[in-house]
Design an enzyme around this catalytic site. Sequence first.
Site, PDB file in Angstrom:
ATOM      1  N   TYR A 149       0.843  -1.207   0.000  1.00 19.52           N
ATOM      2  CA  TYR A 149       0.000   0.000   0.000  1.00 19.52           C
ATOM      3  C   TYR A 149       0.875   1.252   0.000  1.00 19.52           C
ATOM      4  CZ  TYR A 149      -3.610   3.331   1.404  1.00 19.52           C
ATOM      5  OH  TYR A 149      -4.467   4.407   1.446  1.00 19.52           O
ATOM      6  N   VAL A 150       1.842   1.276   0.894  1.00 16.08           N
ATOM      7  CA  VAL A 150       2.722   2.444   1.009  1.00 16.08           C
ATOM      8  C   VAL A 150       3.481   2.662  -0.304  1.00 16.08           C
ATOM      9  CG1 VAL A 150       4.789   3.312   2.162  1.00 16.08           C
ATOM     10  CG2 VAL A 150       2.946   2.298   3.516  1.00 16.08           C
TER      11      VAL A 150
END
Length: 242
Positions: A149-150
């Site tokens: 996600y990051v």
Amino acid sequence: MSGTAVVTGAASGLGRAIARRFAKEGIKVALWDVDLAGAKRVGEEIGTLATPFAVDITNTAVVGATWAATKAALGTPSILVNSAGILGPSAGIASYPEEQWHRVLDINLNGTFRCCQAAVPDMVAGGYGRIVNIASIAGKDGNPNVAAYVASKAAVIALTKSMGKELATSGVLVNAISPSASETAIFGDLTDERRAKLLANVPMARMVRPEEVAELAFWLASPACSFSTGATFDISGGRATY
Ligand SMILES: NC(=O)c1ccc[n+]([C@@H]2O[C@H](COP(=O)([O-])OP(=O)(O)OC[C@H]3O[C@@H](n4cnc5c(N)ncnc54)[C@H](O)[C@@H]3O)[C@@H](O)[C@H]2O)c1
């Protein structure tokens, strides 16, 4: 304001709030979501200005065909908001499932790319466009155990910078928003412990409301935003320091 906007991920959360904000200004909104039933529910809330479309942004052909269908139904969109996204599993890097890594990147990053690629030729041809990519504070700061996600959100920020420079003289402005946590479906059921962790770094000590993100998205999608492109706009209750 008139015109047509495409909002991906419009069946829920930030996308829903953004679609509602646009419609309040008289903008026709194409509600793009893989969850057609959800998009239809939001369409009923909004009324005649909203048109739901079933679209999986991991499928290039479907994205292209849905752009064409949106144009035919509502006129050529001058606004694209990329809000569709998933969090993916929570796992340390050593045990992060590789297929989930690809899935998160394919929706959050590649899906944003696909929608931009469908929209840009018409926007450039018309000499005007506003693209707003929903990134995340996680893409600037990092968060543990959600590496895909990051990484996807950092890449969306980078994609925004690149497109902003590339299209700077075309009339098409491309900006990103980096919200801190908002209590939407993306987290599933939040425990008190998880909520406390999400708020630990937020000086204002609360979640951002989807309507607050929608207000910023509306300004970035409007002609009032005229000299910002390739930029990432913070909405993190004071969390971001850069
Ligand atoms: N909620 C937060 O705390 C937060 C914080 C920062 C950034 N964001 C970002 O904001 C965006 C919206 O998140 P949200 O909180 O509204 O989440 P949400 O889960 O409420 O909404 C996401 C929507 O995206 C749709 N979607 C998922 N995969 C799709 C696909 N392949 N094709 C089309 N649609 C798809 C879902 O059906 C859903 O309607 C995401 O990009 C998210 O990463 C959220």
